[in-house]
Design a protein around this motif. Structure first.
Motif, PDB file in Angstrom:
ATOM      1  N   GLY A   1      47.795  39.904  46.924  1.00  0.00           N
ATOM      2  CA  GLY A   1      48.531  40.876  47.734  1.00  0.00           C
ATOM      3  C   GLY A   1      47.767  42.150  48.061  1.00  0.00           C
ATOM      4  O   GLY A   1      48.212  42.946  48.891  1.00  0.00           O
TER       5      GLY A   1
ATOM      6  N   THR B   1      44.935  37.025  51.777  1.00  0.00           N
ATOM      7  CA  THR B   1      45.158  37.724  50.508  1.00  0.00           C
ATOM      8  C   THR B   1      45.620  36.736  49.450  1.00  0.00           C
ATOM      9  O   THR B   1      46.302  35.759  49.772  1.00  0.00           O
ATOM     10  CB  THR B   1      46.191  38.855  50.701  1.00  0.00           C
ATOM     11  OG1 THR B   1      46.246  39.684  49.544  1.00  0.00           O
ATOM     12  CG2 THR B   1      47.586  38.331  51.024  1.00  0.00           C
TER      13      THR B   1
ATOM     14  N   TYR C   1      31.870  42.460  39.887  1.00  0.00           N
ATOM     15  CA  TYR C   1      31.137  41.511  40.739  1.00  0.00           C
ATOM     16  C   TYR C   1      30.137  42.218  41.661  1.00  0.00           C
ATOM     17  O   TYR C   1      30.182  42.045  42.881  1.00  0.00           O
ATOM     18  CB  TYR C   1      32.137  40.688  41.572  1.00  0.00           C
ATOM     19  CG  TYR C   1      33.163  39.981  40.737  1.00  0.00           C
ATOM     20  CD1 TYR C   1      32.869  38.764  40.127  1.00  0.00           C
ATOM     21  CD2 TYR C   1      34.424  40.542  40.518  1.00  0.00           C
ATOM     22  CE1 TYR C   1      33.797  38.120  39.327  1.00  0.00           C
ATOM     23  CE2 TYR C   1      35.365  39.904  39.729  1.00  0.00           C
ATOM     24  CZ  TYR C   1      35.052  38.699  39.129  1.00  0.00           C
ATOM     25  OH  TYR C   1      35.966  38.066  38.342  1.00  0.00           O
TER      26      TYR C   1
ATOM     27  N   GLY D   1      46.634  42.304  51.700  1.00  0.00           N
ATOM     28  CA  GLY D   1      47.846  42.434  52.528  1.00  0.00           C
ATOM     29  C   GLY D   1      48.361  43.861  52.512  1.00  0.00           C
ATOM     30  O   GLY D   1      48.781  44.402  53.541  1.00  0.00           O
TER      31      GLY D   1
HETATM   32  C1  LIG Z   1      38.356  35.610  39.235  1.00  0.00           C
HETATM   33  C2  LIG Z   1      38.040  36.710  40.209  1.00  0.00           C
HETATM   34  C3  LIG Z   1      36.883  36.609  40.964  1.00  0.00           C
HETATM   35  C4  LIG Z   1      36.545  37.652  41.859  1.00  0.00           C
HETATM   36  N1  LIG Z   1      35.362  37.578  42.552  1.00  0.00           N
HETATM   37  C5  LIG Z   1      34.990  38.642  43.318  1.00  0.00           C
HETATM   38  C6  LIG Z   1      33.713  38.659  43.962  1.00  0.00           C
HETATM   39  O1  LIG Z   1      32.902  37.730  43.848  1.00  0.00           O
HETATM   40  N2  LIG Z   1      33.412  39.736  44.746  1.00  0.00           N
HETATM   41  C7  LIG Z   1      34.262  40.794  44.903  1.00  0.00           C
HETATM   42  O2  LIG Z   1      33.930  41.742  45.623  1.00  0.00           O
HETATM   43  N3  LIG Z   1      35.478  40.810  44.291  1.00  0.00           N
HETATM   44  C8  LIG Z   1      35.854  39.768  43.507  1.00  0.00           C
HETATM   45  N4  LIG Z   1      37.080  39.787  42.892  1.00  0.00           N
HETATM   46  C9  LIG Z   1      37.985  40.937  43.108  1.00  0.00           C
HETATM   47  C10 LIG Z   1      39.014  40.679  44.200  1.00  0.00           C
HETATM   48  O3  LIG Z   1      38.400  40.319  45.431  1.00  0.00           O
HETATM   49  C11 LIG Z   1      39.809  41.962  44.435  1.00  0.00           C
HETATM   50  O4  LIG Z   1      40.607  42.218  43.318  1.00  0.00           O
HETATM   51  C12 LIG Z   1      40.643  41.922  45.689  1.00  0.00           C
HETATM   52  O5  LIG Z   1      41.134  43.217  45.964  1.00  0.00           O
HETATM   53  C13 LIG Z   1      41.796  40.944  45.632  1.00  0.00           C
HETATM   54  O6  LIG Z   1      42.468  40.949  46.866  1.00  0.00           O
HETATM   55  P1  LIG Z   1      43.652  39.935  47.253  1.00  0.00           P
HETATM   56  O7  LIG Z   1      44.713  40.073  46.209  1.00  0.00           O
HETATM   57  O8  LIG Z   1      44.103  40.402  48.574  1.00  0.00           O
HETATM   58  O9  LIG Z   1      43.081  38.549  47.302  1.00  0.00           O
HETATM   59  C14 LIG Z   1      37.411  38.764  42.006  1.00  0.00           C
HETATM   60  C15 LIG Z   1      38.572  38.841  41.216  1.00  0.00           C
HETATM   61  C16 LIG Z   1      38.874  37.846  40.316  1.00  0.00           C
HETATM   62  C17 LIG Z   1      40.100  38.002  39.466  1.00  0.00           C
END
Ligand SMILES: Cc1cc2nc3c(=O)[nH]c(=O)nc-3n(C[C@H](O)[C@H](O)[C@H](O)COP(=O)(O)O)c2cc1C
Length: 171
Positions: A13, A10, A93, A16
């Motif tokens: 978060g 994550t 995305y 997580g």
């Molecule tokens: C700069 C950026 C790039 C991202 N690229 C993708 C992507 O290519 N595919 C996708 O499904 N989500 C994408 N996301 C969304 C994140 O994967 C999503 O918000 C996720 O829930 C974040 O989880 P985490 O905080 O556990 O890492 C992106 C978000 C940001 C801010």
């Protein structure tokens, strides 16, 4: 009783938090939660692996999973049951929605894992081919906290009911 380990990566978060909700739905006493950032090597100790990742940088695996990849490529998952989940953003995305989950599917599949927990694509709007098993199923649970957070609880509940028989919890 099978040993169940949930390993997640994550960045902000979100994954997580979803991981904790999955563990709660299965019964926290049955599931050991691990951040891949620190605990990846422990995967070998479990019969059932619940594996979660987000996707970043337009189609990239979450950073901690990426860093662990060389070690993962040296591991063998024959005899282990794997259930995948991914978090992503299908609106911003759509072309790379949940690519990280698709990448982990390929990596674990190549190393002998048996998968459970495929999830219907109905109710999502995206074009990414990578997290797709067949035309109407994802390779694992698809969570979009950015756009469909109101559906997350019911998705987790249904998916946990689906994978529960493979977890040995009720044996
Ligand atoms: C700069 C950026 C790039 C991202 N690229 C993708 C992507 O290519 N595919 C996708 O499904 N989500 C994408 N996301 C969304 C994140 O994967 C999503 O918000 C996720 O829930 C974040 O989880 P985490 O905080 O556990 O890492 C992106 C978000 C940001 C801010």
């Amino acid at each position: 009783m099978k040993k169940i380990g949930l390993f997640y990566g994550t960045y902000t978060g979100t994954t997580g938090n979803v991981a904790k909700r999955i563990a709660k739905a299965l019964g926290e006493e049955h599931v050991d939660l691990h951040n891949i950032n620190t605990d990846g090597e422990l995967m070998k100790d479990y019969d059932v692996l619940i594996i979660g990742t987000s996707t970043w940088s337009v189609g990239e695996l979450q950073e901690d999973w990426n860093n662990f990849m060389p070690k993962l490529e040296g591991m063998n998952f024959e005899g282990k049951t794997v259930a995948l989940f991914g978090t992503g953003d299908q609106v911003a995305y759509p072309d790379t929605f949940l690519d990280g989950m698709g990448m982990l599917y390929e990596t674990f599949q190549f190393r002998g894992a048996k998968f459970v927990g495929f999830w219907p694509t109905k109710g999502y709007d995206f074009t990414s081919p990578l997290p797709i098993l067949d035309h109407d199923h994802f390779v694992g649970l698809a969570i979009d906290e950015d756009n469909q957070s109101d559906l997350t609880d019911e998705r987790i509940k249904a998916w946990c009911e689906q994978i529960r028989p493979y977890c040995g919890i009720d044996d």
